[in-house]
Design a protein around this motif. Structure first.
Motif, PDB file in Angstrom:
ATOM      1  N   LEU A 174       0.826  -1.211   0.000  1.00 56.96           N
ATOM      2  CA  LEU A 174       0.000   0.000   0.000  1.00 56.96           C
ATOM      3  C   LEU A 174       0.858   1.257   0.000  1.00 56.96           C
ATOM      4  O   LEU A 174       0.536   2.245  -0.650  1.00 56.96           O
ATOM      5  CB  LEU A 174      -0.943   0.000   1.210  1.00 56.96           C
ATOM      6  CG  LEU A 174      -2.071  -1.031   1.148  1.00 56.96           C
ATOM      7  CD1 LEU A 174      -2.797  -1.114   2.488  1.00 56.96           C
ATOM      8  CD2 LEU A 174      -3.056  -0.690   0.035  1.00 56.96           C
ATOM      9  N   VAL A 175       1.951   1.189   0.734  1.00 55.94           N
ATOM     10  CA  VAL A 175       2.846   2.343   0.793  1.00 55.94           C
ATOM     11  C   VAL A 175       3.493   2.602  -0.572  1.00 55.94           C
ATOM     12  O   VAL A 175       3.547   3.730  -1.056  1.00 55.94           O
ATOM     13  CB  VAL A 175       3.912   2.133   1.886  1.00 55.94           C
ATOM     14  CG1 VAL A 175       5.057   3.117   1.744  1.00 55.94           C
ATOM     15  CG2 VAL A 175       3.273   2.265   3.267  1.00 55.94           C
ATOM     16  N   THR A 216      -6.234   5.842   2.575  1.00 55.52           N
ATOM     17  CA  THR A 216      -6.822   4.527   2.313  1.00 55.52           C
ATOM     18  C   THR A 216      -7.375   3.920   3.594  1.00 55.52           C
ATOM     19  O   THR A 216      -8.503   3.426   3.631  1.00 55.52           O
ATOM     20  CB  THR A 216      -5.755   3.582   1.721  1.00 55.52           C
ATOM     21  OG1 THR A 216      -5.322   4.125   0.480  1.00 55.52           O
ATOM     22  CG2 THR A 216      -6.310   2.190   1.499  1.00 55.52           C
ATOM     23  N   LEU A 217      -6.573   3.991   4.639  1.00 56.84           N
ATOM     24  CA  LEU A 217      -6.965   3.411   5.918  1.00 56.84           C
ATOM     25  C   LEU A 217      -8.228   4.099   6.443  1.00 56.84           C
ATOM     26  O   LEU A 217      -9.200   3.451   6.836  1.00 56.84           O
ATOM     27  CB  LEU A 217      -5.808   3.556   6.916  1.00 56.84           C
ATOM     28  CG  LEU A 217      -6.071   3.081   8.350  1.00 56.84           C
ATOM     29  CD1 LEU A 217      -6.388   1.595   8.371  1.00 56.84           C
ATOM     30  CD2 LEU A 217      -4.859   3.359   9.240  1.00 56.84           C
ATOM     31  N   TRP A 218      -8.202   5.434   6.416  1.00 56.43           N
ATOM     32  CA  TRP A 218      -9.332   6.183   6.960  1.00 56.43           C
ATOM     33  C   TRP A 218     -10.587   5.944   6.128  1.00 56.43           C
ATOM     34  O   TRP A 218     -11.682   5.759   6.671  1.00 56.43           O
ATOM     35  CB  TRP A 218      -8.993   7.672   7.015  1.00 56.43           C
ATOM     36  CG  TRP A 218     -10.084   8.492   7.632  1.00 56.43           C
ATOM     37  CD1 TRP A 218     -10.841   9.444   7.032  1.00 56.43           C
ATOM     38  CD2 TRP A 218     -10.548   8.399   8.983  1.00 56.43           C
ATOM     39  NE1 TRP A 218     -11.748   9.956   7.907  1.00 56.43           N
ATOM     40  CE2 TRP A 218     -11.604   9.335   9.120  1.00 56.43           C
ATOM     41  CE3 TRP A 218     -10.199   7.621  10.087  1.00 56.43           C
ATOM     42  CZ2 TRP A 218     -12.302   9.506  10.311  1.00 56.43           C
ATOM     43  CZ3 TRP A 218     -10.893   7.801  11.272  1.00 56.43           C
ATOM     44  CH2 TRP A 218     -11.923   8.726  11.378  1.00 56.43           C
ATOM     45  N   ASP A 219     -10.409   5.938   4.826  1.00 57.86           N
ATOM     46  CA  ASP A 219     -11.539   5.733   3.935  1.00 57.86           C
ATOM     47  C   ASP A 219     -12.226   4.398   4.220  1.00 57.86           C
ATOM     48  O   ASP A 219     -13.446   4.316   4.299  1.00 57.86           O
ATOM     49  CB  ASP A 219     -11.057   5.770   2.487  1.00 57.86           C
ATOM     50  CG  ASP A 219     -12.214   5.668   1.511  1.00 57.86           C
ATOM     51  OD1 ASP A 219     -12.952   6.660   1.392  1.00 57.86           O
ATOM     52  OD2 ASP A 219     -12.396   4.604   0.899  1.00 57.86           O
ATOM     53  N   LEU A 220     -11.441   3.369   4.422  1.00 59.65           N
ATOM     54  CA  LEU A 220     -12.087   2.077   4.661  1.00 59.65           C
ATOM     55  C   LEU A 220     -12.666   1.997   6.068  1.00 59.65           C
ATOM     56  O   LEU A 220     -13.679   1.333   6.305  1.00 59.65           O
ATOM     57  CB  LEU A 220     -11.149   0.906   4.331  1.00 59.65           C
ATOM     58  CG  LEU A 220     -10.053   0.449   5.271  1.00 59.65           C
ATOM     59  CD1 LEU A 220     -10.583  -0.502   6.328  1.00 59.65           C
ATOM     60  CD2 LEU A 220      -8.979  -0.259   4.462  1.00 59.65           C
ATOM     61  N   MET A 221     -12.049   2.711   7.013  1.00 60.90           N
ATOM     62  CA  MET A 221     -12.605   2.719   8.367  1.00 60.90           C
ATOM     63  C   MET A 221     -13.975   3.396   8.380  1.00 60.90           C
ATOM     64  O   MET A 221     -14.902   2.952   9.052  1.00 60.90           O
ATOM     65  CB  MET A 221     -11.649   3.427   9.340  1.00 60.90           C
ATOM     66  CG  MET A 221     -10.435   2.579   9.682  1.00 60.90           C
ATOM     67  SD  MET A 221      -9.181   3.505  10.581  1.00 60.90           S
ATOM     68  CE  MET A 221      -9.507   2.989  12.243  1.00 60.90           C
ATOM     69  N   VAL A 222     -14.098   4.482   7.613  1.00 60.54           N
ATOM     70  CA  VAL A 222     -15.358   5.221   7.595  1.00 60.54           C
ATOM     71  C   VAL A 222     -16.418   4.492   6.776  1.00 60.54           C
ATOM     72  O   VAL A 222     -17.559   4.353   7.200  1.00 60.54           O
ATOM     73  CB  VAL A 222     -15.142   6.650   7.028  1.00 60.54           C
ATOM     74  CG1 VAL A 222     -16.476   7.345   6.806  1.00 60.54           C
ATOM     75  CG2 VAL A 222     -14.272   7.457   7.975  1.00 60.54           C
ATOM     76  N   MET A 232      -8.881  -8.482   2.017  1.00 58.79           N
ATOM     77  CA  MET A 232      -7.428  -8.324   1.949  1.00 58.79           C
ATOM     78  C   MET A 232      -7.158  -7.022   1.205  1.00 58.79           C
ATOM     79  O   MET A 232      -7.436  -6.908   0.011  1.00 58.79           O
ATOM     80  CB  MET A 232      -6.814  -9.500   1.205  1.00 58.79           C
ATOM     81  CG  MET A 232      -7.180 -10.845   1.840  1.00 58.79           C
ATOM     82  SD  MET A 232      -6.548 -12.248   0.909  1.00 58.79           S
ATOM     83  CE  MET A 232      -7.470 -12.113  -0.611  1.00 58.79           C
ATOM     84  N   VAL A 233      -6.633  -6.037   1.926  1.00 54.69           N
ATOM     85  CA  VAL A 233      -6.480  -4.694   1.352  1.00 54.69           C
ATOM     86  C   VAL A 233      -5.101  -4.592   0.714  1.00 54.69           C
ATOM     87  O   VAL A 233      -4.082  -4.522   1.404  1.00 54.69           O
ATOM     88  CB  VAL A 233      -6.665  -3.623   2.433  1.00 54.69           C
ATOM     89  CG1 VAL A 233      -6.582  -2.228   1.818  1.00 54.69           C
ATOM     90  CG2 VAL A 233      -7.995  -3.817   3.143  1.00 54.69           C
ATOM     91  N   THR A 234      -5.056  -4.599  -0.602  1.00 52.73           N
ATOM     92  CA  THR A 234      -3.784  -4.643  -1.305  1.00 52.73           C
ATOM     93  C   THR A 234      -3.989  -4.341  -2.786  1.00 52.73           C
ATOM     94  O   THR A 234      -5.044  -4.622  -3.333  1.00 52.73           O
ATOM     95  CB  THR A 234      -3.134  -6.052  -1.180  1.00 52.73           C
ATOM     96  OG1 THR A 234      -1.908  -6.059  -1.909  1.00 52.73           O
ATOM     97  CG2 THR A 234      -4.052  -7.133  -1.737  1.00 52.73           C
ATOM     98  N   LYS A 277      -9.143  -3.571  -3.439  1.00 50.28           N
ATOM     99  CA  LYS A 277      -8.108  -2.733  -4.064  1.00 50.28           C
ATOM    100  C   LYS A 277      -8.480  -1.278  -3.874  1.00 50.28           C
ATOM    101  O   LYS A 277      -9.512  -0.841  -4.367  1.00 50.28           O
ATOM    102  CB  LYS A 277      -7.989  -3.054  -5.564  1.00 50.28           C
ATOM    103  CG  LYS A 277      -7.475  -4.456  -5.819  1.00 50.28           C
ATOM    104  CD  LYS A 277      -7.536  -4.788  -7.289  1.00 50.28           C
ATOM    105  CE  LYS A 277      -6.205  -4.490  -7.962  1.00 50.28           C
ATOM    106  NZ  LYS A 277      -6.221  -4.976  -9.368  1.00 50.28           N
ATOM    107  N   PRO A 278      -7.644  -0.527  -3.140  1.00 50.23           N
ATOM    108  CA  PRO A 278      -7.972   0.868  -2.851  1.00 50.23           C
ATOM    109  C   PRO A 278      -8.120   1.668  -4.141  1.00 50.23           C
ATOM    110  O   PRO A 278      -7.485   1.361  -5.139  1.00 50.23           O
ATOM    111  CB  PRO A 278      -6.769   1.363  -2.055  1.00 50.23           C
ATOM    112  CG  PRO A 278      -6.038   0.159  -1.621  1.00 50.23           C
ATOM    113  CD  PRO A 278      -6.336  -0.920  -2.594  1.00 50.23           C
TER     114      PRO A 278
END
Lengths: 580, 389
Positions: free
Chosen positions: B38-39, B68-74, B157-159, B176-177
């Motif tokens: 992701l990075v 990406t992290l925040w978007d999926l958390m929300v 699986m976030v990748t 996939k973000p």
């Protein structure tokens, strides 16, 4: 109090972001950090003028320097209230842009980054964008005062920081000689605006409607089904399910076929309906983005369009424009070119004149690389692409085929953008091996250019930045990266920026000189647009020959004593298309 | 886990207030993030216009990762979450194939720097970071995904890495973000089979085994690309079966399959994600806990993340309330306002601001000048002051 100062920081509060339509709400001044004054002006425009007139002496005093963030806006605003801002201009946005062309330059960003200061966001006063947004006029005076004073104050506080950066980067000269005088030129040019023929656009819109309808019918006929052509999903289903066109890509997240421009272009020819869909989309876009949008940009006060030219956006040093964005108006496509017909002279006593630098980037490449072969070709005055083809393919100039010329032209235009064999093979639809061979013989013929490219990268690696002929600079933080992809991106920028940037410097100087001469000779003709390597003028007919010779002279000699000849093509007509 | 006082307060308080909805309580959604991948993706997504802060630090990779992290958390409302990282040094694949990933270019310096911040940020979000010596992040995620699936979780699986396709099942998805305006892609079995044009998800490793993967330096069989690989698999099903039936092939292809049979089997083995790596899924550990706002604030301040700080710290969206309440918020407030929870711990806005100074804490002399007499008065005051100086 202000009239005794040598330098004042100055800002306007207004009712909108378009200086040519907004009304003044107030003025703020600051001469000492932490201290500022706000003067509200009446909504009554006569009274507002009277208030502003009291500052005329100061604002028009050439001995008093003016500090501002995007001062061109305030200058235009003052112009509408009868005041011509005089004196040196220190623009914090532009000076920061010169120091750090790749970063942002808004005042709140600057104060947070350099002064550890968070400014009051404008949304705190007028709310977020949208229907319910207020204007400055609706906000309580006390709040506006604090906001406006803070603006003038913090702009003033940025000056020492920027002066130091400008000095360290040796950018003072570039600012004083080019960017500062250009602010006035652009202000005048924007203020002048250009007349747009609403009638022509209305007619053209109807014509496009007809064409779009015809294309629609043709699509239905050839597809054998009626569907919504504006729906990518339905287009996908018709093409790939019904008509069985082979689909070679991944579907989108929602499981649909993708029917974007690139994919359909690749499929063009596989079914007649695809070509028609592409045309349908082209005409629809043309109509909505330009033909129907341009009339809405006509200023009710002036009946003209006043493009806003941004002096601090493109990192290469070039100008950009918005409302309308002139760079985007299609030039390659015939239907798109028609749009230029809408740009017309102010009246029957005037004509449109367009002056274009011919192949300026290639000429600058020849100049700064000092490649004798390239210089010779330009000096001989032959068709440069044909001459290139003759050399690269080792044939006589007169025996060059049109395909060889076309290939040479593509190489000429893409090589300094860092195009490699893969890219070139795709563009020219030749094998990778052929492309490699082509590049090899290109650099064999133009070894000076190759040397220049290598040398530029080497210097960029050593110093961490590149410069144009006139000292415009671009920092390249990734140039020494161990990651080859990252480093090669920076290398491309290193090679290309001096070329683009020098072209930018050149047209900017020409603009300043032409503007100056028009003023000195008290001519009635006006510069009205700048786009790519082109200047557009609204010329008073009796002055046409005078203008032509001024423009030729100033554009050709913007940067004096070049080895490469500079060619300027001038056209005249009753609209921009005719003149171009 | 050290929940801050404020979040501890919520932890105790909110469950008392709210009657949980049974169905949302049972909804177990585990998100497993591939940290390095992701990075990398985030870094290169901004490559033409990188985000540089005033200290000259390229924050593209970190910004992209946090977004990406925040978007999926929300939007996805995970109940459980973890980030997997690749360990330093080699993995078990290098033991039998030293050239594995040997052709990789050096890591961009900006990513190296970003990787110092990412684990800190993950920790501040109170999200467990997992790393297993000798195993790559995809092995770790594969293992956890299969274990959690057995415990009734839906796993994402976030990748951006296509190789994960081999792990997809009715309960395991690839997430996939989004990138440059594209939407997030969530790929299940149906999408994977269609995208790869295969019959079973595990044929992903057969495709990779045949065509190889230049990014990982996996050789495959010369002359076999994606299309040929798929065509052969349609006929024979697996790499092993293609080799067994090599006699039925023709010409150069037959020669290559026979000659490079071992290489194909090796490639398939290299491309196979190990779902039995030494790690155990732990529902308590992976439960999404409230973030540590103080710690995040500190990091965001240092990185100069204005917008993200305001979005994440200033909002009560997403996992301010602990994960279990994410679903509850909806059942409580209905659909009009799915993410806002009445906040008992709202911190003043200024707390998230990057710059310390502002109009409220810096002394200033801002004057309103309204009339001619004001101007005169000021002029006099000013000149008097100037004389004194």
């Amino acid at each position: 109090m202000l009239s005794q100062q040598k330098t004042i920081s100055f800002d306007t509060e207004t009712t909108g972001i378009d200086a040519h339509q907004a009304e003044l709400v107030g003025l703020s001044f600051s001469v000492t950090p932490g201290e500022a004054y706000y003067m509200p002006v009446s909504a009554d425009q006569d009274q507002a003028r009277t208030t502003v007139a009291r500052f005329k002496g100061i604002l028009e005093n050439p001995e008093i320097s003016k500090i501002g963030q995007n001062i061109k806006y305030d200058m235009a605003m003052m112009k509408w209230y009868g005041v011509e801002l005089a004196g040196h201009l220190y623009d914090t946005m532009i000076t920061h842009y010169l120091c750090e062309p790749d970063l942002r330059h808004k005042l709140d960003y600057l104060t947070e980054s350099y002064l550890d200061y968070k400014m009051v966001p404008i949304e705190d006063l007028i709310g977020r964008g949208g229907k319910n947004q207020l204007t400055m006029r609706d906000v309580a005076l006390e709040k506006v005062k604090e906001y406006a004073c803070e603006d003038a104050d913090l702009t003033l506080q940025m000056v020492p920081v920027l002066k130091k950066m400008m000095h360290e980067n040796e950018l003072d000269d570039l600012y004083i000689k080019i960017e500062e005088p250009l602010i006035r030129v652009l202000c005048d040019l924007e203020y002048e605006g250009i007349r747009i023929s609403g009638d022509f656009l209305n007619e053209y819109s109807k014509e496009l409607d007809k064409i779009i309808l015809e294309k629609e019918q043709e699509i239905y006929r050839n597809a054998g089904v009626k569907f919504n052509i504006s729906s990518p999903r339905q287009v996908g289903e018709v093409l790939f399910d019904r008509l069985k066109v082979p689909y070679r890509w991944k579907k989108t997240s929602s499981g649909q076929y993708s029917t974007d421009f690139d994919k359909l272009t690749e499929l063009a020819g596989e079914h007649i309906v695809i070509d028609t869909i592409l045309e349908y989309r082209k005409f629809s876009k043309l109509k909505s983005t330009y033909v129907d949008a341009l009339p809405t940009m006509i200023n009710p006060r002036t009946g003209r369009v006043h493009s806003n030219f941004n002096q601090a956006r493109a990192a290469t040093g070039r100008l950009s424009s918005e409302n309308p964005n002139l760079q985007n108006i299609p030039i390659k496509d015939e239907a798109g070119r028609e749009i230029r017909k809408a740009f017309i002279p102010r009246d029957d006593d005037h004509v449109i004149l367009a002056a274009d630098y011919s192949q300026i980037e290639l000429r600058i490449i020849a100049e700064i690389s000092n490649d004798q072969s390239m210089l010779d070709a330009f000096i001989a005055g032959n068709d440069f692409h044909k001459a290139t083809a003759a050399k690269v393919y080792s044939v006589a100039y007169d025996d060059v085929t049109s395909e060889q010329r076309r290939n040479a032209k593509t190489v000429n235009f893409s090589i300094t953008y860092g195009a490699g064999a893969t890219n070139l093979s795709r563009q020219l639809k030749i094998s990778r091996k052929e492309a490699t061979e082509l590049i090899k013989s290109y650099f064999r013929e133009f070894s000076g250019l190759k040397n220049y490219m290598d040398e530029t990268v080497k210097q960029a690696r050593e110093f961490g930045y590149v410069k144009t002929l006139l000292g415009r600079r671009r920092n390249l933080r990734d140039i020494n990266s161990r990651n080859s992809l990252t480093a090669s991106n920076a290398e491309r920028v290193a090679i290309n920026t001096p070329i683009q940037g020098t072209a930018a410097d050149m047209i900017k100087i020409a603009m300043i000189d032409i503007h100056q001469t028009i003023k000195e000779k008290q001519l009635r003709s006006r510069m009205v647009l700048q786009v790519h390597d082109e200047l557009v003028f609204d010329v008073y007919k009796p002055e046409l020959e005078t203008l032509k010779s001024i423009i030729q002279d100033k554009m050709k000699n913007a940067i004096p004593n070049l080895k490469v000849p500079i060619l300027v093509e001038i056209g005249v007509g009753n609209n921009w298309l005719e003149a171009h | 886990m050290h929940p801050s006082d404020a979040s501890l307060f919520q932890f105790l308080f909110i469950p008392l207030l709210i009657q949980p909805n049974r169905s949302t309580m049972e909804d177990k959604r585990l998100f497993l993030l591939d940290g390095h991948a992701l990075v990398y993706r985030a870094h290169f997504a901004f490559i033409t216009r990188p985000l540089i802060n005033s200290k000259g630090l390229n924050t593209s990779a970190i910004t992209g990762f946090v977004r990406t992290l925040w978007d999926l958390m929300v939007h996805q409302k995970p109940t459980h979450i973890a980030v997997a990282f690749d360990p330093k040094g080699g993995t078990f694949r290098h033991e039998y194939y030293p050239q594995y990933k040997a052709n990789r270019d050096a890591q961009p310096e900006d990513i190296t720097i970003a990787m110092k911040y990412i684990p800190q940020i993950v920790e501040a979000f109170n999200i467990p970071a997992v790393m297993v010596t000798n195993y790559e992040a995809d092995d770790v995620i594969g293992t956890l995904a299969k274990q959690a699936e057995k415990e009734g979780y839906t796993v994402y699986m976030v990748t951006p890495d296509k190789d994960y396709a081999q792990l997809v099942s009715p309960n395991i998805y690839m997430y996939k973000p989004g990138r440059q305006g594209n939407e997030v892609e969530i790929l299940g079995e149906k999408e994977i089979l269609a995208n790869w044009d295969i019959e079973r998800v595990d044929q992903v490793i057969d495709v990779l085994g045949l065509q190889g993967d230049s990014v990982d330096n996996i050789p495959g069989i010369p002359g076999i690309g994606p299309k040929t690989a798929v065509a052969l698999l349609k006929e024979y099903g697996t790499v092993e079966n293609i080799i067994a039936n090599a006699e039925n092939l023709k010409g150069k292809q037959k020669e290559n399959v026979i000659h490079f049979a071992d290489q194909a089997l090796l490639s398939k083995r290299l491309a196979t994600i190990d779902t039995h790596s030494p790690i155990q899924f732990d529902a308590t550990r992976f439960n999404l806990d409230p973030m540590n706002k103080e710690k995040l604030k500190e990091i965001f301040l240092e990185l100069e993340f204005r917008t993200l700080a305001q979005q994440i710290l200033g909002s009560d969206a997403g996992p301010v309330a602990s994960a279990n309440q994410a679903g509850i918020q909806q059942s409580l407030f209905g659909d009009e306002n799915p993410v806002s929870v009445p906040s008992n711990q709202e911190t003043p806005k200024a707390d998230y601001q990057i710059a310390k100074k502002n109009i409220d804490n810096i002394s200033h002399n801002y004057h309103l000048v309204e009339s001619d007499s004001d101007i005169k008065a000021n002029r006099n005051a000013k000149s008097a002051k100037n004389h004194q100086l």
